[in-house]
Scaffold this motif. Structure first.
Motif, mmCIF file in Angstrom:
data_model
loop_
_atom_site.group_PDB
_atom_site.id
_atom_site.type_symbol
_atom_site.label_atom_id
_atom_site.label_comp_id
_atom_site.label_asym_id
_atom_site.label_seq_id
_atom_site.Cartn_x
_atom_site.Cartn_y
_atom_site.Cartn_z
ATOM 1 N N THR A 88 33.543 31.057 47.440
ATOM 2 C CA THR A 88 34.841 31.433 46.881
ATOM 3 C C THR A 88 35.362 30.347 45.953
ATOM 4 O O THR A 88 35.367 29.158 46.298
ATOM 5 C CB THR A 88 35.867 31.660 48.005
ATOM 6 N N ARG A 92 40.444 30.503 41.011
ATOM 7 C CA ARG A 92 40.553 31.743 40.236
ATOM 8 C C ARG A 92 41.872 32.449 40.514
ATOM 9 O O ARG A 92 42.380 32.410 41.641
ATOM 10 C CB ARG A 92 39.409 32.697 40.591
ATOM 11 N N PRO A 93 42.459 33.116 39.522
ATOM 12 C CA PRO A 93 43.686 33.886 39.764
ATOM 13 C C PRO A 93 43.420 35.027 40.746
ATOM 14 O O PRO A 93 42.349 35.629 40.746
ATOM 15 C CB PRO A 93 44.036 34.442 38.372
ATOM 16 N N ALA A 94 44.384 35.310 41.592
ATOM 17 C CA ALA A 94 44.228 36.363 42.595
ATOM 18 C C ALA A 94 44.275 37.739 41.936
ATOM 19 O O ALA A 94 44.876 37.923 40.871
ATOM 20 C CB ALA A 94 45.332 36.256 43.643
ATOM 21 N N GLU A 95 43.617 38.688 42.587
ATOM 22 C CA GLU A 95 43.673 40.062 42.107
ATOM 23 C C GLU A 95 45.088 40.606 42.324
ATOM 24 O O GLU A 95 45.705 40.344 43.361
ATOM 25 C CB GLU A 95 42.668 40.936 42.860
ATOM 26 N N PRO A 96 45.622 41.357 41.382
ATOM 27 C CA PRO A 96 46.983 41.904 41.565
ATOM 28 C C PRO A 96 47.032 42.894 42.720
ATOM 29 O O PRO A 96 46.110 43.679 42.925
ATOM 30 C CB PRO A 96 47.255 42.600 40.226
ATOM 31 N N ILE A 97 48.089 42.826 43.503
ATOM 32 C CA ILE A 97 48.278 43.732 44.625
ATOM 33 C C ILE A 97 49.072 44.945 44.147
ATOM 34 O O ILE A 97 50.160 44.808 43.571
ATOM 35 C CB ILE A 97 49.024 43.032 45.777
ATOM 36 N N ASP A 98 48.524 46.116 44.379
ATOM 37 C CA ASP A 98 49.181 47.351 43.952
ATOM 38 C C ASP A 98 50.301 47.683 44.938
ATOM 39 O O ASP A 98 50.052 48.075 46.073
ATOM 40 C CB ASP A 98 48.171 48.498 43.891
#
Length: 339
Positions: A88, A92-98
């Protein structure tokens, strides 16, 4: 032998394995079947009897030290292995949470409940599968009463006395049976009527019904409550009450608010009149009070009810009631910004 044991003790204490191979070599060297400790215990037989106790203790301590060192070094290597195993990249930027959205029916229901909670109304709920008494008879709708035809009902085939409730007035009956005045409650819930599904009607919809019972309750109290509600909910305080008929209230009225004629949409939804019907209301019929063992000579009250879908369609200009039940995320996502 004592000097040799001391040197081996120092060597073991200074040992620091860099990898599993070095640790395995340590194990073989000191604890293996042909290791140093095995050899020392073999030589122990030749030790003078006067020294055996002392040297025996030192040998046991040396073996224990070797075992402890092996286990501790093994734990360190395994812990290090777990840490380095992860691929990991924490930079890195986190994935956007919907983020989800509330359903417009829930939004409007909560807004209505909030308005009435400010003037002392408490929420009451009841079962969606009801009996004839709570849904009809106790509400001044005895068997064969023609007004029952106003509500096309889903009956449970196994028992004609059991049905899907056609209004949340049944909740009010249950509340009055278990509580004595003063009563001030509001009942939200899902109801069912055997109607054709279209852009303006559905066989499943939601209602909010209010009930207030106390001494000396008048129609004027009802009117002031409705004015307060329309002002808080719609920002409009001009209403009119048109005579109507409901079996459980007398007198009864339909409530209209003056929506205005400032835009083309206003003309469309009010059919050019500026007035828009939003709910029904009236004074609780004395027969209803008798059915729930409340003295109509001492107490009086008012009731009102509205469809949540109708209010939501009005507030958000939703053209088709079927959109509430299609679970289309494109529709639901439009309400993400609404609390």
């Amino acid at each position: 032998m004592k000097e040799k044991i001391q040197l081996l003790t120092q060597e073991i204490q200074a040992f620091n394995a860099k990898n599993a191979d070095e640790l395995e070599a340590f194990r073989i060297k000191f604890l293996g079947s042909k290791g140093i400790l095995k050899s020392l215990f073999g030589d122990f037989k030749a030790v003078d009897n006067s020294l055996k106790k002392e040297i025996g203790q030192e040998l046991n301590q040396l073996r224990q030290l070797a075992n402890d060192t092996l286990n501790s070094q093994k734990g360190i290597l395994e812990s290090s292995k777990v840490k380095t195993k992860s691929n990991t990249d924490f930079t890195r930027p986190a994935e956007p949470i919907d983020i989800g959205a509330r359903h417009p029916i829930s939004i409007v229901k909560n807004q209505i409940l909030d308005v009435f909670s400010r003037i002392g109304f408490t929420v009451s709920e009841g079962p969606e599968i009801e009996d004839d008494w709570h849904n009809f008879t106790a509400l001044n709708l005895p068997e064969y009463h023609p007004a029952r035809d106003m509500q096309d009902t889903f009956f449970i085939e196994q028992d004609p006395d059991i049905l899907l409730r056609t209004h949340t007035s049944s909740v009010q009956v249950r509340f009055m049976e278990n509580n004595q005045p003063p009563i001030r409650t509001i009942s939200p819930g899902r109801v069912f009527r055997n109607e054709d599904i279209s852009a303006r009607a559905h066989c499943i919809f939601h209602q909010v019904e209010g009930l207030y019972i106390d001494t000396d309750v008048s129609f004027a109290d009802l009117k002031q409550t409705l004015i307060y509600f329309t002002k808080e909910m719609f920002g409009k305080s001009r209403i009119r009450l048109r005579p109507s008929y409901f079996p459980f209230t007398e007198p009864s009225a339909e409530v209209d608010i003056y929506w205005g004629l400032q835009t083309e949409t206003d003309y469309k939804i009010t059919k050019g009149t500026g007035w828009l019907e939003i709910m029904g209301c009236g004074m609780v019929d004395p027969n209803v009070l008798k059915n729930v063992n409340i003295d109509p000579e001492k107490y009086s009250g008012y009731a009102f009810g509205m469809g949540i879908e109708r209010i939501a369609m009005l507030l958000y200009q939703i053209p088709d009631i079927r959109m509430f039940y299609e679970n289309d995320l494109r529709f639901i996502d439009q309400f993400k910004s609404v609390i």
